[in-house]
Design a protein around this motif. Structure first.
Motif, PDB file in Angstrom:
ATOM      1  N   THR A 104       0.831  -1.207   0.000  1.00 53.61           N
ATOM      2  CA  THR A 104       0.000   0.000   0.000  1.00 53.61           C
ATOM      3  C   THR A 104       0.867   1.260   0.000  1.00 53.61           C
ATOM      4  O   THR A 104       1.982   1.270   0.521  1.00 53.61           O
ATOM      5  CB  THR A 104      -0.929   0.060   1.235  1.00 53.61           C
ATOM      6  OG1 THR A 104      -0.136   0.034   2.425  1.00 53.61           O
ATOM      7  CG2 THR A 104      -1.930  -1.075   1.234  1.00 53.61           C
ATOM      8  N   LYS A 131     -13.046   7.040 -12.028  1.00 46.69           N
ATOM      9  CA  LYS A 131     -12.849   5.969 -11.048  1.00 46.69           C
ATOM     10  C   LYS A 131     -12.544   6.533  -9.664  1.00 46.69           C
ATOM     11  O   LYS A 131     -11.677   7.400  -9.514  1.00 46.69           O
ATOM     12  CB  LYS A 131     -11.694   5.065 -11.502  1.00 46.69           C
ATOM     13  CG  LYS A 131     -11.397   3.924 -10.559  1.00 46.69           C
ATOM     14  CD  LYS A 131     -10.235   3.089 -11.083  1.00 46.69           C
ATOM     15  CE  LYS A 131      -9.895   1.960 -10.135  1.00 46.69           C
ATOM     16  NZ  LYS A 131      -8.743   1.165 -10.629  1.00 46.69           N
ATOM     17  N   VAL A 133     -11.058   5.423  -6.051  1.00 45.02           N
ATOM     18  CA  VAL A 133     -10.263   4.374  -5.421  1.00 45.02           C
ATOM     19  C   VAL A 133     -10.411   4.516  -3.914  1.00 45.02           C
ATOM     20  O   VAL A 133     -10.040   5.545  -3.330  1.00 45.02           O
ATOM     21  CB  VAL A 133      -8.778   4.480  -5.827  1.00 45.02           C
ATOM     22  CG1 VAL A 133      -7.968   3.361  -5.185  1.00 45.02           C
ATOM     23  CG2 VAL A 133      -8.636   4.475  -7.348  1.00 45.02           C
ATOM     24  N   LYS A 134     -10.961   3.480  -3.295  1.00 52.39           N
ATOM     25  CA  LYS A 134     -11.168   3.501  -1.849  1.00 52.39           C
ATOM     26  C   LYS A 134      -9.932   2.953  -1.138  1.00 52.39           C
ATOM     27  O   LYS A 134      -9.251   2.071  -1.657  1.00 52.39           O
ATOM     28  CB  LYS A 134     -12.396   2.668  -1.480  1.00 52.39           C
ATOM     29  CG  LYS A 134     -13.677   3.226  -2.069  1.00 52.39           C
ATOM     30  CD  LYS A 134     -14.859   2.367  -1.693  1.00 52.39           C
ATOM     31  CE  LYS A 134     -16.138   2.927  -2.295  1.00 52.39           C
ATOM     32  NZ  LYS A 134     -17.313   2.091  -1.988  1.00 52.39           N
ATOM     33  N   LEU A 136      -7.654   0.901   1.641  1.00 51.10           N
ATOM     34  CA  LEU A 136      -7.718  -0.363   2.382  1.00 51.10           C
ATOM     35  C   LEU A 136      -7.982  -0.069   3.859  1.00 51.10           C
ATOM     36  O   LEU A 136      -8.749  -0.763   4.522  1.00 51.10           O
ATOM     37  CB  LEU A 136      -6.398  -1.125   2.214  1.00 51.10           C
ATOM     38  CG  LEU A 136      -6.305  -2.506   2.833  1.00 51.10           C
ATOM     39  CD1 LEU A 136      -7.293  -3.459   2.170  1.00 51.10           C
ATOM     40  CD2 LEU A 136      -4.878  -3.045   2.701  1.00 51.10           C
ATOM     41  N   PHE A 164      -3.600   2.936   0.421  1.00 49.03           N
ATOM     42  CA  PHE A 164      -4.185   2.537  -0.860  1.00 49.03           C
ATOM     43  C   PHE A 164      -3.344   1.447  -1.502  1.00 49.03           C
ATOM     44  O   PHE A 164      -2.132   1.609  -1.665  1.00 49.03           O
ATOM     45  CB  PHE A 164      -4.269   3.739  -1.795  1.00 49.03           C
ATOM     46  CG  PHE A 164      -5.207   4.807  -1.323  1.00 49.03           C
ATOM     47  CD1 PHE A 164      -6.541   4.802  -1.704  1.00 49.03           C
ATOM     48  CD2 PHE A 164      -4.771   5.803  -0.463  1.00 49.03           C
ATOM     49  CE1 PHE A 164      -7.413   5.780  -1.258  1.00 49.03           C
ATOM     50  CE2 PHE A 164      -5.636   6.788  -0.009  1.00 49.03           C
ATOM     51  CZ  PHE A 164      -6.959   6.771  -0.405  1.00 49.03           C
ATOM     52  N   ARG A 165      -3.989   0.351  -1.867  1.00 47.29           N
ATOM     53  CA  ARG A 165      -3.281  -0.759  -2.508  1.00 47.29           C
ATOM     54  C   ARG A 165      -2.728  -0.296  -3.853  1.00 47.29           C
ATOM     55  O   ARG A 165      -3.417   0.355  -4.639  1.00 47.29           O
ATOM     56  CB  ARG A 165      -4.212  -1.952  -2.713  1.00 47.29           C
ATOM     57  CG  ARG A 165      -4.602  -2.658  -1.424  1.00 47.29           C
ATOM     58  CD  ARG A 165      -5.397  -3.914  -1.721  1.00 47.29           C
ATOM     59  NE  ARG A 165      -4.635  -4.840  -2.541  1.00 47.29           N
ATOM     60  CZ  ARG A 165      -3.784  -5.753  -2.053  1.00 47.29           C
ATOM     61  NH1 ARG A 165      -3.610  -5.865  -0.752  1.00 47.29           N
ATOM     62  NH2 ARG A 165      -3.118  -6.551  -2.869  1.00 47.29           N
ATOM     63  N   TYR A 166      -1.471  -0.656  -4.124  1.00 42.23           N
ATOM     64  CA  TYR A 166      -0.848  -0.261  -5.389  1.00 42.23           C
ATOM     65  C   TYR A 166      -1.603  -0.817  -6.600  1.00 42.23           C
ATOM     66  O   TYR A 166      -1.637  -0.185  -7.649  1.00 42.23           O
ATOM     67  CB  TYR A 166       0.613  -0.724  -5.434  1.00 42.23           C
ATOM     68  CG  TYR A 166       1.542   0.106  -4.588  1.00 42.23           C
ATOM     69  CD1 TYR A 166       1.902   1.390  -4.980  1.00 42.23           C
ATOM     70  CD2 TYR A 166       2.063  -0.388  -3.398  1.00 42.23           C
ATOM     71  CE1 TYR A 166       2.752   2.170  -4.213  1.00 42.23           C
ATOM     72  CE2 TYR A 166       2.913   0.388  -2.628  1.00 42.23           C
ATOM     73  CZ  TYR A 166       3.260   1.652  -3.031  1.00 42.23           C
ATOM     74  OH  TYR A 166       4.095   2.413  -2.255  1.00 42.23           O
ATOM     75  N   ASP A 167      -2.206  -2.001  -6.448  1.00 44.85           N
ATOM     76  CA  ASP A 167      -2.908  -2.590  -7.580  1.00 44.85           C
ATOM     77  C   ASP A 167      -4.314  -2.020  -7.770  1.00 44.85           C
ATOM     78  O   ASP A 167      -5.040  -2.423  -8.674  1.00 44.85           O
ATOM     79  CB  ASP A 167      -2.953  -4.116  -7.469  1.00 44.85           C
ATOM     80  CG  ASP A 167      -3.662  -4.621  -6.217  1.00 44.85           C
ATOM     81  OD1 ASP A 167      -4.261  -3.809  -5.479  1.00 44.85           O
ATOM     82  OD2 ASP A 167      -3.622  -5.837  -5.964  1.00 44.85           O
ATOM     83  N   ALA A 168      -4.706  -1.047  -6.932  1.00 45.52           N
ATOM     84  CA  ALA A 168      -6.050  -0.472  -7.031  1.00 45.52           C
ATOM     85  C   ALA A 168      -6.074   0.850  -7.798  1.00 45.52           C
ATOM     86  O   ALA A 168      -7.138   1.330  -8.158  1.00 45.52           O
ATOM     87  CB  ALA A 168      -6.635  -0.263  -5.634  1.00 45.52           C
ATOM     88  N   PHE A 169      -4.904   1.458  -8.038  1.00 46.19           N
ATOM     89  CA  PHE A 169      -4.879   2.750  -8.720  1.00 46.19           C
ATOM     90  C   PHE A 169      -3.828   2.748  -9.820  1.00 46.19           C
ATOM     91  O   PHE A 169      -2.934   1.908  -9.849  1.00 46.19           O
ATOM     92  CB  PHE A 169      -4.631   3.900  -7.728  1.00 46.19           C
ATOM     93  CG  PHE A 169      -3.291   3.865  -7.049  1.00 46.19           C
ATOM     94  CD1 PHE A 169      -2.165   4.437  -7.632  1.00 46.19           C
ATOM     95  CD2 PHE A 169      -3.153   3.272  -5.799  1.00 46.19           C
ATOM     96  CE1 PHE A 169      -0.929   4.416  -6.998  1.00 46.19           C
ATOM     97  CE2 PHE A 169      -1.925   3.246  -5.162  1.00 46.19           C
ATOM     98  CZ  PHE A 169      -0.810   3.817  -5.761  1.00 46.19           C
TER      99      PHE A 169
END
Length: 197
Positions: A104, A131, A133-134, A136, A164-169
């Motif tokens: 994150t 988008k 991005v919420k 974690l 924030f998860r790196y794979d989410a944004f």
């Protein structure tokens, strides 16, 4: 009243220390980039630059105005190396790997309000195009601290921190960081991720 459109303050280049080279937030830094980030922190310590000056700051550069910073893998390495350098030490491979294993990115924002509980139950999101991005995880100061101008405005300051998860944004996208205090007065910041290591 919402405060919108703050720009970036600083991306690693502080007091004559060259900024890290990057085309976006580095999710999987190369060995050369890791070495550069650590050297950057050690050089900053040698030049007596405080570690908190090495974060990627955004928002206002004026005191008692909303601002924040990002803690990416690269800035995490630089700040950690600076802490070690101030003690005349160098971070170990295990400590470096601990930061590289983080999944994150931390976003910390300081906001201001009228009551001691204004930031209780605050929320933070990233907006990239359409988008949202919420995070974690979200942490906030349930009890805000008095500012030095108390009882005059702004009376209180508090931190809201999102992971924030790196794979989410998208690490290369123009992003709006939006903070929603529980008592209203949304704060937002426009940040260009493509220029952040």
């Amino acid at each position: 009243m919402p405060l919108v459109g703050f720009g970036l303050l600083c991306i690693g280049g502080v007091l004559g220390i060259p900024a890290l080279e990057s085309l976006a937030i580095e999710v999987s830094p190369t060995n050369a980039q890791v070495e550069q980030a650590v050297e950057h922190g050690l050089r900053a310590a040698k030049d007596r630059v405080l570690p908190n000056r090495l974060y990627t700051w955004f928002g206002s550069d004026r005191e008692l105005h909303p601002r924040g910073f990002l803690m990416t893998k690269m800035s995490g390495l630089t700040v950690m190396a600076s802490h070690f350098g101030l003690r005349g030490e160098t971070p170990s491979e295990m400590e470096i790997q601990r930061i590289l294993a983080e999944d994150t990115m931390l976003v910390s924002v300081t906001i201001f309000g009228k009551t001691q509980t204004f930031a209780d139950n605050s929320y933070i999101v990233l907006k990239q195009g359409e988008k949202l991005v919420k995070p974690l995880r979200v942490r906030f100061d349930g009890v805000a601290q008095r500012t030095k101008t108390w009882p005059k405005a702004p009376r209180y300051q508090a931190k809201v921190i999102g992971s924030f998860r790196y794979d989410a944004f998208d690490p290369k996208a123009k992003t709006t960081i939006m903070v929603f205090p529980s008592q209203g007065d949304e704060v937002s910041f426009d940040v260009e991720f493509s220029g952040i290591p």
